[in-house]
Design a protein around this motif. Structure first.
Motif, mmCIF file in Angstrom:
data_model
loop_
_atom_site.group_PDB
_atom_site.id
_atom_site.type_symbol
_atom_site.label_atom_id
_atom_site.label_comp_id
_atom_site.label_asym_id
_atom_site.label_seq_id
_atom_site.Cartn_x
_atom_site.Cartn_y
_atom_site.Cartn_z
ATOM 1 N N LYS A 13 -8.669 -2.338 -2.981
ATOM 2 C CA LYS A 13 -8.390 -1.996 -4.370
ATOM 3 C C LYS A 13 -7.441 -0.801 -4.473
ATOM 4 N N VAL A 14 -7.641 0.219 -3.644
ATOM 5 C CA VAL A 14 -6.775 1.399 -3.683
ATOM 6 C C VAL A 14 -5.353 1.040 -3.253
ATOM 7 N N TYR A 15 -5.240 0.255 -2.168
ATOM 8 C CA TYR A 15 -3.893 -0.115 -1.721
ATOM 9 C C TYR A 15 -3.179 -0.932 -2.791
ATOM 10 N N GLU A 16 -3.844 -1.895 -3.384
ATOM 11 C CA GLU A 16 -3.231 -2.737 -4.413
ATOM 12 C C GLU A 16 -2.782 -1.892 -5.607
ATOM 13 N N THR A 17 -3.587 -0.906 -5.970
ATOM 14 C CA THR A 17 -3.230 -0.032 -7.098
ATOM 15 C C THR A 17 -1.975 0.764 -6.785
ATOM 16 N N LEU A 18 -1.916 1.339 -5.597
ATOM 17 C CA LEU A 18 -0.745 2.131 -5.217
ATOM 18 C C LEU A 18 0.491 1.255 -5.050
ATOM 19 N N ALA A 19 0.303 0.049 -4.485
ATOM 20 C CA ALA A 19 1.437 -0.847 -4.265
ATOM 21 C C ALA A 19 2.028 -1.333 -5.585
ATOM 22 N N ALA A 20 1.189 -1.423 -6.623
ATOM 23 C CA ALA A 20 1.662 -1.906 -7.927
ATOM 24 C C ALA A 20 2.319 -0.812 -8.752
ATOM 25 N N SER A 21 2.124 0.435 -8.335
ATOM 26 C CA SER A 21 2.672 1.558 -9.096
ATOM 27 C C SER A 21 4.096 1.878 -8.654
ATOM 28 N N GLU A 22 4.971 2.148 -9.617
ATOM 29 C CA GLU A 22 6.354 2.500 -9.302
ATOM 30 C C GLU A 22 6.483 3.963 -8.894
ATOM 31 N N SER A 23 5.449 4.759 -9.166
ATOM 32 C CA SER A 23 5.487 6.193 -8.855
ATOM 33 C C SER A 23 4.248 6.585 -8.057
ATOM 34 N N PRO A 24 4.330 7.653 -7.278
ATOM 35 C CA PRO A 24 3.147 8.149 -6.572
ATOM 36 C C PRO A 24 2.027 8.485 -7.548
ATOM 37 N N MET A 25 0.800 8.458 -7.045
ATOM 38 C CA MET A 25 -0.355 8.725 -7.898
ATOM 39 C C MET A 25 -1.248 9.758 -7.230
ATOM 40 N N ASP A 26 -1.956 10.528 -8.057
ATOM 41 C CA ASP A 26 -2.957 11.429 -7.499
ATOM 42 C C ASP A 26 -4.313 10.729 -7.531
ATOM 43 N N ALA A 27 -5.330 11.386 -7.008
ATOM 44 C CA ALA A 27 -6.648 10.764 -6.885
ATOM 45 C C ALA A 27 -7.228 10.372 -8.237
ATOM 46 N N THR A 28 -7.022 11.224 -9.242
ATOM 47 C CA THR A 28 -7.574 10.929 -10.565
ATOM 48 C C THR A 28 -6.971 9.658 -11.140
ATOM 49 N N MET A 29 -5.658 9.508 -10.984
ATOM 50 C CA MET A 29 -4.976 8.323 -11.492
ATOM 51 C C MET A 29 -5.444 7.063 -10.739
ATOM 52 N N ILE A 30 -5.643 7.221 -9.442
ATOM 53 C CA ILE A 30 -6.063 6.073 -8.630
ATOM 54 C C ILE A 30 -7.454 5.610 -9.049
ATOM 55 N N VAL A 31 -8.355 6.586 -9.299
ATOM 56 C CA VAL A 31 -9.701 6.241 -9.760
ATOM 57 C C VAL A 31 -9.627 5.453 -11.060
ATOM 58 N N ASP A 56 0.738 10.275 2.221
ATOM 59 C CA ASP A 56 0.314 11.359 1.325
ATOM 60 C C ASP A 56 1.298 12.517 1.398
ATOM 61 N N SER A 57 1.327 13.289 0.345
ATOM 62 C CA SER A 57 2.233 14.427 0.261
ATOM 63 C C SER A 57 1.656 15.449 -0.712
ATOM 64 N N VAL A 58 1.983 16.730 -0.491
ATOM 65 C CA VAL A 58 1.530 17.790 -1.391
ATOM 66 C C VAL A 58 2.733 18.314 -2.167
ATOM 67 N N SER A 59 2.597 18.331 -3.509
ATOM 68 C CA SER A 59 3.662 18.819 -4.382
ATOM 69 C C SER A 59 3.033 19.469 -5.603
ATOM 70 N N ASP A 60 3.531 20.683 -5.947
ATOM 71 C CA ASP A 60 2.977 21.416 -7.094
ATOM 72 C C ASP A 60 1.472 21.588 -6.964
ATOM 73 N N LYS A 61 1.047 21.928 -5.726
ATOM 74 C CA LYS A 61 -0.357 22.188 -5.427
ATOM 75 C C LYS A 61 -1.265 20.976 -5.693
ATOM 76 N N LYS A 62 -0.663 19.803 -5.708
ATOM 77 C CA LYS A 62 -1.441 18.589 -5.942
ATOM 78 C C LYS A 62 -1.098 17.564 -4.853
ATOM 79 N N LYS A 63 -2.073 16.788 -4.458
ATOM 80 C CA LYS A 63 -1.860 15.776 -3.419
ATOM 81 C C LYS A 63 -1.523 14.447 -4.065
ATOM 82 N N TRP A 64 -0.441 13.874 -3.580
ATOM 83 C CA TRP A 64 0.039 12.606 -4.122
ATOM 84 C C TRP A 64 -0.034 11.517 -3.040
ATOM 85 N N TYR A 65 -0.172 10.289 -3.519
ATOM 86 C CA TYR A 65 -0.305 9.153 -2.589
ATOM 87 C C TYR A 65 0.628 8.027 -3.019
ATOM 88 N N THR A 66 1.135 7.311 -2.014
ATOM 89 C CA THR A 66 1.923 6.113 -2.286
ATOM 90 C C THR A 66 1.640 5.091 -1.186
#
Length: 252
Positions: A13-31, A56-66
């Motif tokens: 479910k997490v991979y499908e959500t990230l794969a469908a998104s055009e932009s990186p997401m943080d944990a809250t968005m993924i949930v 994963d990557s850290v930007s603006d003190k937040k962790k992002w995922y793609t």
């Protein structure tokens, strides 16, 4: 989608959500978009990152995922599948049980057919002893195996014409009245077939049992050594009556 390849429901479910998104997401968005419980999201994301399916990557003190791009994921899964198949082959091959039984075979045509199959299966070495008229039927196959890089060594009773590199010839003397027709094949030092003629009928044994394989391999080299020594020092050996009688009592 990924559950088919052994991943958990949450990982899929997490991979499908990230794969469908055009932009990186943080944990809250993924949930929010995946439906994976907040209490599980970081555990699932960590597993996917460790498995190389999520970046994963850290930007603006937040962790992002793609997600790993789909084409790259397909290549990864295909490569992993092929690797697992090879490991399975190796595992099964290493666990194969050697058949140490001794098999009896009768009838000349059956023995000759199985002899050719034994030669064809050899990949490293072939040791063969036979009388010249029987040996002639194996020459084309043996020469082909030698061209393929298989080490071939032969001991032939009687004159023979062949292009094989290592052929030892024994010409029996008139005193070898008890010399019976025989045939021995040792393939890859792993399997042997020994055949003999009695009262005009051929009988053979075939086995992979290592004590028998070692015995008949030694038997072959004994015969080669005896034939070479006798040929090289024939006048000396047969000129001595005591040695001559001893040699006649031996196989050759």
């Amino acid at each position: 989608m990924l559950e088919t390849f052994g991943f958990s429901h949450y990982e899929s479910k997490v991979y499908e959500t990230l794969a469908a998104s055009e932009s990186p997401m943080d944990a809250t968005m993924i949930v929010k978009h995946s439906g994976v419980p907040k209490a599980k999201i970081y555990e699932v994301l960590t597993r996917l990152v460790d498995k190389g399916l999520v970046l994963d990557s850290v930007s603006d003190k937040k962790k992002w995922y793609t997600a790993l791009p789909l084409n790259s994921l397909i290549d990864k899964l295909t490569s992993q599948f092929q690797h697992d198949v090879e490991r399975l082959k190796t595992s099964l091959a290493s666990k194969q049980v050697r058949d140490d039984r001794i098999w009896n075979l009768k009838v000349d045509s059956s023995i000759r057919a199985e002899s050719k199959h034994l030669i064809q299966r050899a990949v490293k070495s072939i040791r063969i002893s036979a009388w010249n008229d029987d040996f002639a039927g194996f020459i084309p196959l043996l020469e082909e195996k030698e061209r393929e890089g298989v080490e071939v060594e032969a001991l032939v009773v009687g004159e023979i014409q062949t292009n094989l590199k290592r052929v030892h010839v024994l010409i029996p003397s008139d005193e070898h009245e008890g010399l019976e027709r025989f045939q021995l094949i040792v393939a890859d030092q792993e399997e042997i077939m020994f055949a003999g003629e009695e009262d005009g009928n051929w009988q053979a044994i075939q086995t992979r049992a290592q004590p028998f394989v070692k015995f008949f391999a030694d038997f072959f080299f004994h015969d080669v050594a005896l034939a070479r020594i006798t040929q090289k020092h024939y006048d000396l050996l047969f000129g001595d009556e005591e040695i001559r009688r001893m040699l006649i009592r031996l196989r050759y």
